[in-house]
Design a protein around this motif. Structure first.
Motif, PDB file in Angstrom:
ATOM      1  N   ALA A 121      -3.782   5.757   7.594  1.00  0.00           N
ATOM      2  CA  ALA A 121      -4.951   5.020   7.089  1.00  0.00           C
ATOM      3  C   ALA A 121      -4.660   3.531   6.916  1.00  0.00           C
ATOM      4  CB  ALA A 121      -5.413   5.628   5.762  1.00  0.00           C
ATOM      5  N   THR A 122      -3.441   3.213   6.547  1.00  0.00           N
ATOM      6  CA  THR A 122      -3.074   1.826   6.289  1.00  0.00           C
ATOM      7  C   THR A 122      -2.843   1.038   7.572  1.00  0.00           C
ATOM      8  OG1 THR A 122      -2.042   2.488   4.210  1.00  0.00           O
ATOM      9  CG2 THR A 122      -1.405   0.357   5.074  1.00  0.00           C
ATOM     10  N   LEU A 123      -2.296   1.688   8.582  1.00  0.00           N
ATOM     11  CA  LEU A 123      -1.931   0.961   9.796  1.00  0.00           C
ATOM     12  C   LEU A 123      -2.601   1.499  11.058  1.00  0.00           C
ATOM     13  CD1 LEU A 123      -0.151  -1.213  11.159  1.00  0.00           C
ATOM     14  CD2 LEU A 123       1.667   0.503  11.282  1.00  0.00           C
ATOM     15  N   PHE A 124      -2.305   2.724  11.418  1.00  0.00           N
ATOM     16  CA  PHE A 124      -2.672   3.215  12.741  1.00  0.00           C
ATOM     17  C   PHE A 124      -4.164   3.418  12.948  1.00  0.00           C
ATOM     18  CE2 PHE A 124       1.835   4.267  12.431  1.00  0.00           C
ATOM     19  CZ  PHE A 124       2.278   3.565  13.543  1.00  0.00           C
ATOM     20  N   GLY A 156       0.894  13.452   2.384  1.00  0.00           N
ATOM     21  CA  GLY A 156       0.121  12.334   1.852  1.00  0.00           C
ATOM     22  C   GLY A 156       0.649  10.991   2.325  1.00  0.00           C
ATOM     23  N   HIS A 157       1.974  10.892   2.460  1.00  0.00           N
ATOM     24  CA  HIS A 157       2.582   9.654   2.934  1.00  0.00           C
ATOM     25  C   HIS A 157       2.167   9.381   4.380  1.00  0.00           C
ATOM     26  CE1 HIS A 157       5.349   6.397   3.566  1.00  0.00           C
ATOM     27  NE2 HIS A 157       5.984   7.072   4.510  1.00  0.00           N
ATOM     28  N   VAL A 158       2.234  10.401   5.218  1.00  0.00           N
ATOM     29  CA  VAL A 158       1.842  10.236   6.618  1.00  0.00           C
ATOM     30  C   VAL A 158       0.366   9.855   6.715  1.00  0.00           C
ATOM     31  CG1 VAL A 158       1.513  11.458   8.814  1.00  0.00           C
ATOM     32  CG2 VAL A 158       3.638  11.733   7.536  1.00  0.00           C
ATOM     33  N   GLU A 159      -0.467  10.477   5.918  1.00  0.00           N
ATOM     34  CA  GLU A 159      -1.891  10.135   5.928  1.00  0.00           C
ATOM     35  C   GLU A 159      -2.092   8.691   5.474  1.00  0.00           C
ATOM     36  OE1 GLU A 159      -5.600  10.116   6.872  1.00  0.00           O
ATOM     37  OE2 GLU A 159      -4.304  11.823   7.348  1.00  0.00           O
ATOM     38  N   ASN A 160      -1.327   8.249   4.488  1.00  0.00           N
ATOM     39  CA  ASN A 160      -1.421   6.872   4.012  1.00  0.00           C
ATOM     40  C   ASN A 160      -0.945   5.884   5.082  1.00  0.00           C
ATOM     41  OD1 ASN A 160      -2.026   4.899   2.029  1.00  0.00           O
ATOM     42  ND2 ASN A 160       0.134   4.794   1.480  1.00  0.00           N
ATOM     43  N   VAL A 161       0.132   6.216   5.786  1.00  0.00           N
ATOM     44  CA  VAL A 161       0.601   5.362   6.889  1.00  0.00           C
ATOM     45  C   VAL A 161      -0.484   5.261   7.950  1.00  0.00           C
ATOM     46  CG1 VAL A 161       2.256   5.213   8.810  1.00  0.00           C
ATOM     47  CG2 VAL A 161       3.065   5.775   6.500  1.00  0.00           C
ATOM     48  N   ALA A 175       0.833  -1.209   0.000  1.00  0.00           N
ATOM     49  CA  ALA A 175       0.000   0.000   0.000  1.00  0.00           C
ATOM     50  C   ALA A 175       0.867   1.259   0.000  1.00  0.00           C
ATOM     51  CB  ALA A 175      -0.944  -0.001   1.205  1.00  0.00           C
ATOM     52  N   LEU A 176       1.915   1.265   0.819  1.00  0.00           N
ATOM     53  CA  LEU A 176       2.814   2.422   0.867  1.00  0.00           C
ATOM     54  C   LEU A 176       3.538   2.600  -0.458  1.00  0.00           C
ATOM     55  CD1 LEU A 176       4.335   2.013   4.449  1.00  0.00           C
ATOM     56  CD2 LEU A 176       2.429   3.470   3.729  1.00  0.00           C
ATOM     57  N   ASP A 177       3.998   1.504  -1.018  1.00  0.00           N
ATOM     58  CA  ASP A 177       4.727   1.556  -2.286  1.00  0.00           C
ATOM     59  C   ASP A 177       3.834   2.075  -3.417  1.00  0.00           C
ATOM     60  OD1 ASP A 177       7.463   0.928  -3.037  1.00  0.00           O
ATOM     61  OD2 ASP A 177       6.580  -0.489  -4.464  1.00  0.00           O
ATOM     62  N   ARG A 178       2.614   1.541  -3.521  1.00  0.00           N
ATOM     63  CA  ARG A 178       1.693   1.987  -4.583  1.00  0.00           C
ATOM     64  C   ARG A 178       1.367   3.464  -4.440  1.00  0.00           C
ATOM     65  NH1 ARG A 178      -3.051  -0.125  -4.015  1.00  0.00           N
ATOM     66  NH2 ARG A 178      -2.617  -1.439  -2.231  1.00  0.00           N
TER      67      ARG A 178
END
Length: 173
Positions: free
Chosen positions: A123-126, A116-121, A27-30
């Protein structure tokens, strides 16, 4: 030597760990490919350099912090150099050493991509964890990392693992 097979609960935990880490990394990579046109590893290099004094770090130290081989780092930095995001510099105190330095263009990419990366982290994990689970996650993986890194001192520990190398290195400024 008798094989210590995993108990059913250990097997379930192991498979859940594998599935989750692969899914999170994917997810992070995409997301980073879409947002910045680069894989997570390349963004991690830029991000690490952005946190360093003068935005530069000795290549061997960068490889150790990212837990990757020096050759993999060299390849990635070469690609980032071609994009004008990183420069490779000689180490003034050690002719054999080299430094990776984040360019202004690289810093711009980090500043543009980080929100955007922090938001993705998140949403994906925390967002899937309760505060107590976040604390437990940190505790668990800090303990695992500490145990694996302290095992680096054991006789016969593989020397080809970046964070297990122990070579004297002068500091670069």
């Amino acid at each position: 030597m008798t094989t210590r097979w995993l108990a059913p609960e250990e097997q379930r935990a192991w498979r859940a760990y594998l599935a989750a880490t692969l899914l999170v990394e994917d997810a992070l990579d995409r997301h980073l490919q879409q947002e910045a046109g680069m894989p997570h590893l390349y963004y991690s290099i830029l991000s690490r350099l952005s946190e360093e004094p003068e935005r530069r770090l000795r290549m061997t130290d960068l490889a150790e912090r990212l837990k990757i081989t020096r050759s993999r780092l060299t390849y990635a930095v070469t690609r980032l150099e071609k994009d004008g995001l990183v420069l490779r510099e000689g180490c003034p105190s050690d002719r054999r050493g080299s430094m990776a330095a984040l360019t202004d263009a690289g810093m711009t990419v980090v500043e543009r991509t980080a929100p955007g990366h922090v938001e993705n982290v998140r949403a994906t994990l925390f967002d899937h964890l309760a505060p107590e689970q976040v604390r437990q996650l940190e505790e668990i993986f800090t303990g695992v990392a500490r145990a694996l890194q302290s095992g680096a001192e054991a006789p016969g520990a593989p020397e080809d693992v970046p964070w297990r190398r122990r070579s004297p290195k002068p500091s670069c400024s």
